[in-house]
Write a protein that holds these residues in place. Structure first.
Motif, PDB file in Angstrom:
ATOM      1  N   GLY A   1       5.236  11.925  -5.976  1.00 48.89           N
ATOM      2  CA  GLY A   1       5.954  12.884  -5.141  1.00 48.89           C
ATOM      3  C   GLY A   1       5.662  12.717  -3.663  1.00 48.89           C
ATOM      4  O   GLY A   1       6.429  13.131  -2.805  1.00 48.89           O
ATOM      5  N   ARG A   2       4.519  12.128  -3.336  1.00 43.24           N
ATOM      6  CA  ARG A   2       4.114  12.019  -1.928  1.00 43.24           C
ATOM      7  C   ARG A   2       4.387  10.652  -1.324  1.00 43.24           C
ATOM      8  O   ARG A   2       4.246  10.472  -0.124  1.00 43.24           O
ATOM      9  CB  ARG A   2       2.612  12.296  -1.802  1.00 43.24           C
ATOM     10  N   LEU A   3       4.741   9.677  -2.136  1.00 46.34           N
ATOM     11  CA  LEU A   3       4.927   8.334  -1.601  1.00 46.34           C
ATOM     12  C   LEU A   3       5.939   8.272  -0.467  1.00 46.34           C
ATOM     13  O   LEU A   3       5.738   7.550   0.500  1.00 46.34           O
ATOM     14  CB  LEU A   3       5.316   7.367  -2.717  1.00 46.34           C
ATOM     15  N   PRO A   4       7.069   8.995  -0.530  1.00 48.31           N
ATOM     16  CA  PRO A   4       8.005   8.913   0.600  1.00 48.31           C
ATOM     17  C   PRO A   4       7.417   9.458   1.895  1.00 48.31           C
ATOM     18  O   PRO A   4       7.850   9.107   2.977  1.00 48.31           O
ATOM     19  CB  PRO A   4       9.192   9.737   0.127  1.00 48.31           C
ATOM     20  N   MET A   5       6.469  10.380   1.811  1.00 46.57           N
ATOM     21  CA  MET A   5       5.872  10.971   3.010  1.00 46.57           C
ATOM     22  C   MET A   5       4.457  10.457   3.152  1.00 46.57           C
ATOM     23  O   MET A   5       3.634  10.614   2.267  1.00 46.57           O
ATOM     24  CB  MET A   5       5.859  12.504   2.892  1.00 46.57           C
TER      25      MET A   5
ATOM     26  N   PRO B   1      -4.918   2.816  -1.522  1.00 41.56           N
ATOM     27  CA  PRO B   1      -3.644   3.174  -0.872  1.00 41.56           C
ATOM     28  C   PRO B   1      -2.685   3.750  -1.900  1.00 41.56           C
ATOM     29  O   PRO B   1      -2.833   3.517  -3.103  1.00 41.56           O
ATOM     30  CB  PRO B   1      -3.140   1.824  -0.328  1.00 41.56           C
ATOM     31  N   PRO B   2      -1.680   4.483  -1.447  1.00 40.29           N
ATOM     32  CA  PRO B   2      -0.796   5.220  -2.380  1.00 40.29           C
ATOM     33  C   PRO B   2      -0.178   4.352  -3.457  1.00 40.29           C
ATOM     34  O   PRO B   2      -0.226   4.694  -4.639  1.00 40.29           O
ATOM     35  CB  PRO B   2       0.267   5.815  -1.451  1.00 40.29           C
TER      36      PRO B   2
ATOM     37  N   SER C   1       0.800  -1.221   0.000  1.00 40.41           N
ATOM     38  CA  SER C   1       0.000   0.000   0.000  1.00 40.41           C
ATOM     39  C   SER C   1       0.831   1.268   0.000  1.00 40.41           C
ATOM     40  O   SER C   1       0.368   2.324  -0.398  1.00 40.41           O
ATOM     41  CB  SER C   1      -0.916   0.008   1.233  1.00 40.41           C
ATOM     42  N   GLY C   2       2.058   1.175   0.441  1.00 40.80           N
ATOM     43  CA  GLY C   2       2.887   2.381   0.543  1.00 40.80           C
ATOM     44  C   GLY C   2       2.800   3.053   1.895  1.00 40.80           C
ATOM     45  O   GLY C   2       3.492   4.043   2.151  1.00 40.80           O
ATOM     46  N   PHE C   3       1.941   2.581   2.778  1.00 42.38           N
ATOM     47  CA  PHE C   3       1.824   3.147   4.118  1.00 42.38           C
ATOM     48  C   PHE C   3       2.896   2.569   5.040  1.00 42.38           C
ATOM     49  O   PHE C   3       3.381   1.454   4.824  1.00 42.38           O
ATOM     50  CB  PHE C   3       0.451   2.849   4.713  1.00 42.38           C
ATOM     51  N   GLU C   4       3.234   3.359   6.039  1.00 42.19           N
ATOM     52  CA  GLU C   4       4.148   2.877   7.077  1.00 42.19           C
ATOM     53  C   GLU C   4       3.341   2.296   8.226  1.00 42.19           C
ATOM     54  O   GLU C   4       2.201   2.690   8.458  1.00 42.19           O
ATOM     55  CB  GLU C   4       5.022   4.022   7.583  1.00 42.19           C
TER      56      GLU C   4
END
Length: 585
Positions: free
Chosen positions: A447-451, A369-370, A303-306
């Motif tokens: 652009g937002r995946l890291p955050m 999810p991202p 999903s890309g979530f932490e």
């Protein structure tokens, strides 16, 4: 004089002639083959039985071909039944090595079925068809041979009857001549008989003797003729007929043996190909890579979530002084610590999944999810680019056609393609705008995946204020659950922690954000998530918070309706901070 002809002579001749039947000599089972002189009917039955055996074998092979065809059809239907359907979810599953191996097995089974069809076709052409024609020829040949045999038998029987008639006539004439001779001698010895009567008796005796001599000559000639015919019958005609029947029967036996060999050879010819099909199935099974399949699962569903942080302990032993939980919305604005806790960096924050919607999701896939959203957007961009290329190819082809019409007016009217060119141009422009829209969302997600804090909340349609003045009442009573839905238990828990009167007072005391400009909706947007607002194409609205880099602009329709819309959906006109009109696409 009396002549007699014993029938035993005929039987003796028949016994001697039987030695030549089927080429039998005195040294080769003459005693056994001598019985064939009266076995003509049995031979006829035996040859008919041989034809019946051949037809039975033909029927057996025919049923075998039908079984092979039925088996091949069932295998093909089985392979087709489990083939992935086009444009279905099953087709996507075949990116895994195990399912690709299964697909290869299905394809090989289809080829395997084809070999059984080959068996059926070869058996039909090489055995059933050939033997059917051969049986028809065999029946005609057998009929001809036995017809000749019956004809020869009828001929010899006719000759025998003629001989018997000649013999009986000769015997009768001899008896008549003997009686006439005795009568003459009696008349000649009687002195009382006149000379004329004696002469008459003498003449009668001579006549009877002459008739006897003539019958003797005829009988002798008939006997010689019969003996000749009988010799030819038993030494030439019947042996030749029996020899032909024997050869016919032996050819039948050889033919059925060859057909049985062909029956086995047809199967043997496809064994290498069937073995190759099985080898390919084994090869496909060996190509299965469990590590690769596991990695594909990871890529498909990440999903890309932490992971969420730890949840703080909330002490309820002191009801009057307990610490307000992160899900409470009753923090005081005066202490400067109020913050909405449904998407921030709190350790008590659970998985930031968006609320699940029934039916079709939003156009920008913000309900995903991202990472999955990025894949969907990339897929949509690729599809749009393919459509654009297709339209451009059509436009180029029509442009070349128009040039040809211009150079050669007799081939067609150049103006006839202008309307279609205009349509293609509009389609291309529309598709480009659509592609740019999705590319903007894709760039926003990438652009937002890291955050995965503030941006993830905006992506799902939820937002939180950066300070107490930016708190919006759209989501103050909700918090995300691990599966992305909002449960009534959480709402009830919030109500227990925070009295409704405090919540209403805080909401009423909060001043609305001032407008900083206006905007025009370029597209219709269905705001299905918390914190979003629906707009119609061409609608004018007020801007109360511009895009902060996350792709969302906060707008207001009236005092009671406000929320976020994708920046790419609106054309923004800022009052003071922008020089002229700014368009986010």
């Amino acid at each position: 004089m009396e002549f007699s002809f014993d029938r035993l002579d005929i039987v003796r001749l028949l016994t001697q002639s039987s030695r030549s039947i089927y080429g039998i000599t005195d040294q080769t089972e003459a005693a056994a083959w001598s019985h064939f002189q009266d076995q003509f009917d049995n031979l006829e039955k035996h040859t008919q039985w041989g034809i019946d055996v051949l037809e039975k074998f033909i029927k057996f092979v025919k049923e075998r071909t039908e079984i092979e065809l039925s088996y091949a059809k069932q295998l093909r239907n089985l392979s087709k039944k489990y083939q992935p359907k086009k444009n279905s979810k099953e087709e996507e599953e075949y990116r895994y090595t195990s399912t690709r191996a299964f697909l290869a097995t299905l394809n090989e089974m289809n080829d395997y079925a084809g070999q059984h069809e080959v068996i059926s076709e070869n058996m039909t052409s090489l055995i059933t068809g050939e033997l059917t024609r051969y049986v028809q020829e065999l029946k005609q040949e057998r009929k001809s041979h036995f017809h000749d045999g019956r004809k020869a038998q009828q001929h010899i029987e006719t000759c025998w009857k003629q001989l018997e008639a000649s013999k009986r006539r000769f015997e009768r004439d001899c008896k008549e001549a003997d009686r006439a001779q005795q009568y003459f001698e009696k008349m000649d010895a009687d002195i009382n008989v006149t000379k004329a009567d004696v002469e008459k008796a003498r003449q009668q005796a001579q006549l009877r003797h002459q008739m006897a001599e003539d019958s003797k000559a005829e009988y002798s000639s008939t006997l010689q003729k019969f003996n000749s015919e009988q010799h030819d019958h038993y030494y030439t005609h019947i042996p030749n007929i029996f020899q032909k029947i024997q050869e016919m029967e032996e050819r039948r036996i050889v033919r059925i043996g060859e057909s049985m060999k062909t029956f086995a050879e047809v199967d043997r010819q496809v064994i290498p190909i069937i073995g190759k099909c099985l080898d390919e199935i084994t090869k496909a099974a060996e190509s299965i890579d469990h590590k690769n399949d596991s990695q594909l699962v990871i890529e498909a569903f990440k999903s890309g979530f932490e992971p969420p942080g730890d949840i703080d302990f909330e002490d309820f032993t002191q009801p009057m002084k307990r610490t307000v939980s992160e899900s409470s919305l009753s923090n005081s604005r005066g202490d400067g610590k109020s913050e909405l806790k449904f998407g921030g960096k709190s350790k008590g924050k659970l998985w930031p999944f968006i609320k699940k919607n029934k039916g079709a999701g939003p156009e920008d896939f913000s309900h995903l999810p991202p990472e999955q959203r990025r894949k969907k957007l990339q897929q949509k961009v690729d599809e749009l680019n393919k459509d654009i290329q297709k339209e451009m190819d059509q436009r180029d082809a029509l442009t070349k056609m128009k040039d040809v019409y211009i150079k050669n007016p007799q081939m067609g009217d150049a103006a006839s393609v202008d309307h279609r060119l205009a349509e293609l141009g509009q389609n291309i422009e529309k598709l480009r705008l659509e592609a740019q829209k999705f590319e903007g969302w894709l760039a926003e997600v990438e652009g937002r995946l890291p955050m995965r804090n503030e941006q993830a909340r905006r992506q799902s349609g939820l937002y939180e204020a950066q300070n107490t003045s930016a708190v919006n009442s759209c989501a103050q009573d909700r918090e995300s659950s691990p599966d992305g839905s909002y449960t009534e238990e959480q709402s009830q828990e919030t109500e227990m922690k925070v009295p409704a009167t405090d919540f209403d007072d805080e909401f009423d005391d909060e001043e609305p954000l001032p407008t900083i400009g206006t905007c025009k909706a370029l597209y219709t947007f269905e705001g299905q998530n918390e914190g979003t607002i629906s707009v119609a194409e061409g609608e004018m609205l007020y801007v109360i918070e511009e895009d902060k880099g996350d792709g969302w602009t906060r707008i207001r329709r009236n005092e009671d309706e406000e929320g976020y819309v994708p920046t790419s959906y609106v054309e923004v006109y800022l009052d003071k901070n922008a020089k002229g009109a700014m368009t986010y696409i």
